[in-house]
Structures are given as C-alpha cells and as structure tokens.
Design an enzyme around this catalytic site. Structure first.
Site, mmCIF file in Angstrom:
data_model
loop_
_atom_site.group_PDB
_atom_site.id
_atom_site.type_symbol
_atom_site.label_atom_id
_atom_site.label_comp_id
_atom_site.label_asym_id
_atom_site.label_seq_id
_atom_site.Cartn_x
_atom_site.Cartn_y
_atom_site.Cartn_z
ATOM 1 N N LYS A 13 0.828 -1.213 0.000
ATOM 2 C CA LYS A 13 0.000 0.000 0.000
ATOM 3 C C LYS A 13 0.859 1.258 0.000
ATOM 4 C CE LYS A 13 -2.311 -0.888 3.836
ATOM 5 N NZ LYS A 13 -1.779 -2.192 4.274
ATOM 6 N N ARG A 88 -9.917 0.538 8.475
ATOM 7 C CA ARG A 88 -9.471 -0.816 8.796
ATOM 8 C C ARG A 88 -10.513 -1.579 9.598
ATOM 9 N NH1 ARG A 88 -3.452 0.407 8.588
ATOM 10 N NH2 ARG A 88 -2.361 -1.445 9.206
ATOM 11 N N ARG A 127 11.700 -5.943 4.880
ATOM 12 C CA ARG A 127 11.590 -4.500 5.176
ATOM 13 C C ARG A 127 12.332 -4.173 6.467
ATOM 14 N NH1 ARG A 127 5.619 -1.928 5.262
ATOM 15 N NH2 ARG A 127 5.361 -2.889 7.291
ATOM 16 N N ARG A 136 10.686 -0.373 11.803
ATOM 17 C CA ARG A 136 9.503 -0.347 12.654
ATOM 18 C C ARG A 136 9.565 -1.460 13.684
ATOM 19 N NH1 ARG A 136 4.420 0.008 8.679
ATOM 20 N NH2 ARG A 136 3.554 -1.082 10.477
ATOM 21 N N ARG A 147 -0.900 -8.825 13.809
ATOM 22 C CA ARG A 147 -1.444 -7.863 12.831
ATOM 23 C C ARG A 147 -2.298 -8.602 11.796
ATOM 24 N NH1 ARG A 147 4.047 -5.287 11.176
ATOM 25 N NH2 ARG A 147 2.907 -3.984 9.697
HETATM 26 P P1 AMP Z 1 0.543 0.567 9.167
HETATM 27 O O1 AMP Z 1 1.731 1.473 9.032
HETATM 28 O O2 AMP Z 1 -0.574 0.950 8.257
HETATM 29 O O3 AMP Z 1 0.890 -0.880 9.051
HETATM 30 O O4 AMP Z 1 -0.030 0.784 10.650
HETATM 31 C C1 AMP Z 1 0.779 0.514 11.784
HETATM 32 C C2 AMP Z 1 -0.097 0.360 13.020
HETATM 33 O O5 AMP Z 1 -0.819 1.582 13.250
HETATM 34 C C3 AMP Z 1 -1.167 -0.714 12.936
HETATM 35 O O6 AMP Z 1 -0.694 -2.007 13.264
HETATM 36 C C4 AMP Z 1 -2.182 -0.204 13.960
HETATM 37 O O7 AMP Z 1 -1.745 -0.439 15.289
HETATM 38 C C5 AMP Z 1 -2.132 1.303 13.720
HETATM 39 N N1 AMP Z 1 -3.101 1.740 12.687
HETATM 40 C C6 AMP Z 1 -2.835 2.271 11.459
HETATM 41 N N2 AMP Z 1 -3.951 2.557 10.789
HETATM 42 C C7 AMP Z 1 -4.974 2.189 11.604
HETATM 43 C C8 AMP Z 1 -6.390 2.213 11.486
HETATM 44 N N3 AMP Z 1 -6.998 2.672 10.377
HETATM 45 N N4 AMP Z 1 -7.129 1.751 12.546
HETATM 46 C C9 AMP Z 1 -6.539 1.295 13.663
HETATM 47 N N5 AMP Z 1 -5.217 1.220 13.839
HETATM 48 C C10 AMP Z 1 -4.424 1.675 12.823
#
Ligand code: AMP
Length: 193
Positions: A13, A88, A127, A136, A147
């Site tokens: 993404k 999400r 990554r 991360r 996740r």
């Molecule tokens: P990402 O970088 O998109 O993988 O997001 C990293 C973390 O941020 C996720 O594992 C969640 O803990 C939190 N997060 C990101 N976007 C959302 C969302 N739309 N709803 C809830 N938690 C989110």
C-alpha cells in the site's frame, strides 16, 4: 477524487501510494505514518496509540477517525486524497462515509491489493532487515502474526462493505511493483475519463 488503497500489512500500500501521490497529485493520508509521528512527538494521540501499535493491535476507532476527520478538512485535500491504511474496520468505513456525506463528497474507488500470507511475512522480514535500526518495531514475525489476525477479524470484512457498494477493485499484489502501479494507474485513469 478519493481513493482508498486497501490490503493486509506488507501488501504494498505504502509503495503504491507514493507512486499515485506523485503522479496524480493526491495527498497520501497514511494513518500508520500519522500515528507513528504522533508517538514520536509524544502527543496525546501518540500516548493513546503506542501500546496498541507495539502489540500489533488496531488503535481504537475513535482515535483514528478523529485523525482522519481533521486531516481531510485541510485545504490540500480539497481536490481529493488517497487513503492508505484507513478504514481498517467496518465502523471506520461507516464513519468515513458519514464524514464524506457531510461534505457532499464520496469515495471514487477502493483498490485492494491481494497477496499470499507467506509472501507478506517474507516482505515484512525484508523490510525490517533493510531498515535496520530505523525499522519499525512492529515489523517482526510475532507482531506480524497479531497484525494478520486483526486483519482477518476486523479489516477483511471492510472488503465486503465496499463490494456491496460496488466500489471495490481487486488487484493481484503478487505481481512486480511496476506492474501493480501500471494497473492502479489504469483504474484511476478510467475514473477520470
Ligand atoms: P501501518 O503502518 O498501516 O501498518 O499501521 C501501523 C499500526 O498503526 C497498525 O498495526 C495499527 O496499530 C495502527 N493503525 C494504522 N492505521 C490504523 C487504522 N486505520 N485503525 C486502527 N489502527 C491503525
């Protein structure tokens, strides 16, 4: 134009959002990036979000919905934007619809990137390795599993929500990055023609 880029962790993404942002001049709204910045800044939102993120769990809906609601009201989102990692949960999708309806706007297209789970784990491990110390903290096999559990339970149902609304376009995210970009480009161009 309002595009939602959808897919499990590691589907590509962020990579594809960067391409679209540049080419179509659409601001990229990535909730994961915004939350990481909030954690870094030790803001109130960051304090609320940190433990969930560290555990590979979703941050509560009201926190992310608040962030997105503020962000889409900014002037640079006037002509459209690209959502990466939001919504999400179905509750977030409903909240987004409500926000957009209030502004007399609607989602143009949801693009979902499909990738096998084995490949997702391979990408996450890669990554992490490439990012080294700066990487991360949630990019590790244990947190990845949590996740993915959250993805299946809470996030995957959102696909059905958008399919019912006839907004869903699914792409094979196992293909090379440039092939996926080309297909996304095609989908977006077909919206404007
Ligand atoms: P990402 O970088 O998109 O993988 O997001 C990293 C973390 O941020 C996720 O594992 C969640 O803990 C939190 N997060 C990101 N976007 C959302 C969302 N739309 N709803 C809830 N938690 C989110």
């Amino acid at each position: 134009m309002i595009i939602v880029l959808f897919g499990p962790p590691g589907a590509g993404k962020g990579t594809q959002a960067a391409v679209i942002q540049k080419e179509f001049n659409l601001p990229q709204l990535a909730t994961g990036d915004m939350l990481r910045a909030a954690v870094q800044a030790q803001s109130e939102v960051g304090m609320q979000a940190k433990s969930y993120m560290d555990n590979g769990e979703l941050v509560p809906d009201e926190v992310v919905v608040g962030i997105i609601s503020d962000r889409i009201s900014q002037p640079d989102c006037r002509h459209g934007f690209l959502l990466d990692g939001f919504p999400r949960t179905t509750a977030q999708a409903v909240a987004l619809d409500r926000m957009l309806t209030n502004k007399n706007r609607r989602i143009s297209q949801v693009i979902s990137l499909e990738v096998d789970e084995d490949e997702l784990l391979t990408r996450i491990v890669k990554r992490k390795k490439e990012a080294g110390e700066q990487g991360r903290s949630d990019d590790n096999p244990e947190t990845f599993k949590k996740r993915m559990d959250g993805y299946y339970k809470q996030t995957a149902p959102v696909l059905k929500y958008y399919a019912t609304k006839n907004l869903l376009k699914t792409l094979d995210g196992m293909q090379p990055i440039s092939t996926v970009s080309e297909q996304i480009r095609g989908v977006i161009k077909s919206l404007t023609s």
